[in-house]
Design a protein around this motif. Structure first.
Motif, PDB file in Angstrom:
ATOM      1  N   GLY A   1       0.765  -1.376  -0.024  1.00 38.26           N
ATOM      2  CA  GLY A   1       0.048   0.131   0.160  1.00 38.26           C
ATOM      3  C   GLY A   1       0.836   1.305   0.093  1.00 38.26           C
ATOM      4  O   GLY A   1       0.301   2.412   0.014  1.00 38.26           O
ATOM      5  N   TRP A   2       2.123   0.997  -0.256  1.00 38.99           N
ATOM      6  CA  TRP A   2       2.997   2.432  -0.205  1.00 38.99           C
ATOM      7  C   TRP A   2       3.514   2.437  -1.772  1.00 38.99           C
ATOM      8  O   TRP A   2       3.336   1.463  -2.661  1.00 38.99           O
ATOM      9  N   THR A   3       3.996   3.448  -2.194  1.00 37.49           N
ATOM     10  CA  THR A   3       4.467   3.859  -3.309  1.00 37.49           C
ATOM     11  C   THR A   3       5.837   2.958  -3.546  1.00 37.49           C
ATOM     12  O   THR A   3       6.186   2.637  -4.878  1.00 37.49           O
ATOM     13  N   SER A   4       6.405   2.514  -2.528  1.00 41.11           N
ATOM     14  CA  SER A   4       7.679   1.602  -2.560  1.00 41.11           C
ATOM     15  C   SER A   4       7.489   0.259  -2.548  1.00 41.11           C
ATOM     16  O   SER A   4       8.386  -0.613  -2.207  1.00 41.11           O
ATOM     17  N   GLU A   5       5.989  -0.152  -2.519  1.00 39.89           N
ATOM     18  CA  GLU A   5       5.971  -1.615  -2.645  1.00 39.89           C
ATOM     19  C   GLU A   5       6.466  -2.531  -3.863  1.00 39.89           C
ATOM     20  O   GLU A   5       6.521  -1.973  -4.852  1.00 39.89           O
ATOM     21  N   PRO A   6       7.070  -3.567  -3.321  1.00 43.55           N
ATOM     22  CA  PRO A   6       7.725  -4.286  -4.360  1.00 43.55           C
ATOM     23  C   PRO A   6       6.891  -4.714  -5.762  1.00 43.55           C
ATOM     24  O   PRO A   6       5.661  -5.200  -5.554  1.00 43.55           O
ATOM     25  N   LYS A   7       7.350  -4.459  -6.765  1.00 43.73           N
ATOM     26  CA  LYS A   7       6.505  -4.639  -7.990  1.00 43.73           C
ATOM     27  C   LYS A   7       6.931  -5.886  -8.607  1.00 43.73           C
ATOM     28  O   LYS A   7       6.561  -6.276  -9.988  1.00 43.73           O
ATOM     29  N   ASN A   8       8.100  -6.752  -8.166  1.00 43.64           N
ATOM     30  CA  ASN A   8       8.478  -7.836  -9.299  1.00 43.64           C
ATOM     31  C   ASN A   8       7.973  -9.285  -8.755  1.00 43.64           C
ATOM     32  O   ASN A   8       8.709 -10.210  -8.763  1.00 43.64           O
ATOM     33  N   SER A   9       6.559  -9.294  -8.278  1.00 45.22           N
ATOM     34  CA  SER A   9       5.941 -10.663  -7.793  1.00 45.22           C
ATOM     35  C   SER A   9       6.511 -10.907  -6.774  1.00 45.22           C
ATOM     36  O   SER A   9       6.070 -12.086  -6.365  1.00 45.22           O
ATOM     37  N   SER A  10       7.312 -10.434  -5.849  1.00 46.12           N
ATOM     38  CA  SER A  10       7.812 -10.962  -4.591  1.00 46.12           C
ATOM     39  C   SER A  10       6.778 -10.783  -3.495  1.00 46.12           C
ATOM     40  O   SER A  10       6.747 -11.523  -2.519  1.00 46.12           O
ATOM     41  N   ILE A  11       5.572 -10.202  -3.515  1.00 44.91           N
ATOM     42  CA  ILE A  11       4.346 -10.204  -2.647  1.00 44.91           C
ATOM     43  C   ILE A  11       3.271 -11.221  -3.421  1.00 44.91           C
ATOM     44  O   ILE A  11       3.227 -10.798  -4.772  1.00 44.91           O
ATOM     45  N   PRO A  12       2.669 -12.144  -2.717  1.00 49.70           N
ATOM     46  CA  PRO A  12       1.874 -13.063  -3.306  1.00 49.70           C
ATOM     47  C   PRO A  12       0.630 -12.056  -3.943  1.00 49.70           C
ATOM     48  O   PRO A  12       0.236 -11.009  -3.458  1.00 49.70           O
ATOM     49  N   PRO A  13      -0.208 -12.886  -4.604  1.00 47.88           N
ATOM     50  CA  PRO A  13      -1.495 -11.919  -5.264  1.00 47.88           C
ATOM     51  C   PRO A  13      -2.378 -11.632  -4.193  1.00 47.88           C
ATOM     52  O   PRO A  13      -2.544 -12.118  -2.992  1.00 47.88           O
ATOM     53  N   ARG A  14      -2.737 -10.538  -4.359  1.00 43.68           N
ATOM     54  CA  ARG A  14      -3.947  -9.857  -3.242  1.00 43.68           C
ATOM     55  C   ARG A  14      -5.098 -10.897  -3.361  1.00 43.68           C
ATOM     56  O   ARG A  14      -5.470 -11.191  -4.505  1.00 43.68           O
ATOM     57  N   PRO A  15      -5.859 -10.806  -2.221  1.00 44.77           N
ATOM     58  CA  PRO A  15      -7.099 -11.581  -2.037  1.00 44.77           C
ATOM     59  C   PRO A  15      -8.081 -11.013  -2.817  1.00 44.77           C
ATOM     60  O   PRO A  15      -8.329  -9.659  -3.187  1.00 44.77           O
TER      61      PRO A  15
END
Length: 397
Positions: free
Chosen positions: A117-131
């Motif tokens: 939820g921050w502008t620095s949120e990782p963009k390279n799929s390191s975070i699982p898909p959102r529910p």
């Protein structure tokens, strides 16, 4: 002092002081004051290290050391007021926000290690898909059910770990087991780590949902699918939890780009960032181990986390070289068909599993000897159920 029982208790105010000081530090508008506030945070954790914690408090010890490196990033390496903004924040700097809004900004930053939820949120799929769930109530019910299943899983794993000689404090150690037993122990240990982290995450999700401010889509899972962990880089970079991603990458970027002034995406820069990231991970866990070590009979070299995490960097580096060589030589291994791609992923997952089977005793054996496994938090749902029905349970090894 000759035994753990003679440890002086760490005062509660001292345990919480690094977190309170972190919040206060982020409230100051002056970058110089924020940098200066890093010193009392480090001092408080060093004081706790001198007093020492009990082996059962290893998670608390790691939380304290994580806080040190996190605040080194937010207070020293990064001008967090300028560079870290929640999505939708209009103000260019958190320092220009009113006091109450700045307090909310600081609290949100401290409780968002993945910067979702921050502008620095990782963009390279390191975070699982959102529910994709849209109902808070249904999502909360699902989280509660998963939480109950996780607690039951921890209970079962607690029983099976005690039945394995390798996890006994006075046992032969994990490295002394046969390869088959060691492979099973590696799975058991990671399952325990995975489940405990998932428990804490689901509790936090339920707390956030209860505020009415967050939607299910704001709360992605902690871990990605294990089926995608067919290389070590994918395991550490995507499948495993990303709680330390910001902490490790910020230090790596600082060393490679600001200290050494290397090109951001150059080969040498990426290599240095890899090793710095795992060095920071090792330092966090190594310091945590030292904080719960027995007061006699051990020294800092008895800790194994630094060796374990640096080994991961070496292995990923070697893995990258092999993949690069394969691509240059156009090794396809006949992976164009779907079933062969799936088979190669299965082989990759087995390879990752066996890698950890070989190296996990390096990091875990010291924890076993310190009594972290036997003295950790115990969940005894099954045992209590047996007592309730009057039959009793005995799961001693």
């Amino acid at each position: 002092m000759n035994s753990n029982s003679e440890r002086p208790p760490v005062p509660l105010w001292l345990l919480v002081s690094p977190f309170v000081l972190s919040f206060v530090a982020l409230m100051f508008k002056s970058p110089i004051v924020r940098k200066a506030m890093f010193l009392p945070i480090v001092g408080a954790v060093i004081r706790i290290t001198v007093i020492r914690l009990s082996p059962g408090d290893y998670a608390t010890a790691c939380a304290l050391t994580i806080q040190v490196f996190k605040m080194c990033d937010f207070l020293v390496l990064t001008d967090s007021h300028l560079e870290l903004r929640p999505v939708g924040q209009i103000a260019l700097s958190a320092g220009s926000l009113p006091l109450f809004e700045r307090a909310k900004w600081a609290m949100r930053l401290l409780t968002s290690p993945r910067l979702i939820g921050w502008t620095s949120e990782p963009k390279n799929s390191s975070i699982p898909p959102r529910p994709t769930e849209t109902s808070r109530i249904r999502f909360a019910i699902k989280q509660t059910i998963y939480l109950a299943l996780h607690l039951l899983t921890v209970n079962i794993l607690g029983i099976t770990l005690k039945l394995s000689p390798g996890f006994l404090q006075r046992g032969p150690g994990l490295a002394g087991s046969g390869w088959g037993r060691r492979s099973v122990d590696a799975l058991q240990y990671y399952a325990m780590v995975w489940t405990w982290i998932s428990i804490s995450h689901r509790i936090w999700v339920l707390i956030l949902l209860s505020t009415g401010r967050w939607m299910p889509s704001d709360l992605p899972p902690m871990f990605a699918s294990l089926g995608n962990a067919y290389t070590l880089r994918r395991f550490w970079g995507q499948t495993h939890h990303q709680m330390l991603r910001r902490v490790t990458t910020s230090h790596g970027s600082f060393v490679s780009e600001k200290l050494l002034r290397l090109p951001r995406h150059g080969r040498l820069s990426l290599c240095i960032q890899l090793y710095v990231a795992f060095f920071i991970s090792g330092a966090i866990h190594h310091w945590g181990e030292y904080m719960v070590m027995p007061l006699n009979g051990f020294n800092l070299q008895a800790c194994g986390s630094m060796k374990f995490f640096l080994l991961q960097a070496v292995a990923i580096h070697g893995e990258d070289i092999m993949i690069s060589v394969g691509r240059r030589m156009e090794w396809s291994f006949g992976l164009k068909s779907t079933w062969r791609r799936k088979a190669s992923k299965v082989v990759g997952c087995v390879y990752v599993w066996q890698w950890f089977t070989w190296c996990f005793p390096i990091g875990v054996d010291p924890l076993v000897r310190f009594g972290v496994i036997e003295n950790g938090v115990q969940v005894e749902i099954i045992q209590e159920a047996c007592k309730f029905f009057g039959k009793g349970c005995n799961f001693s090894a």
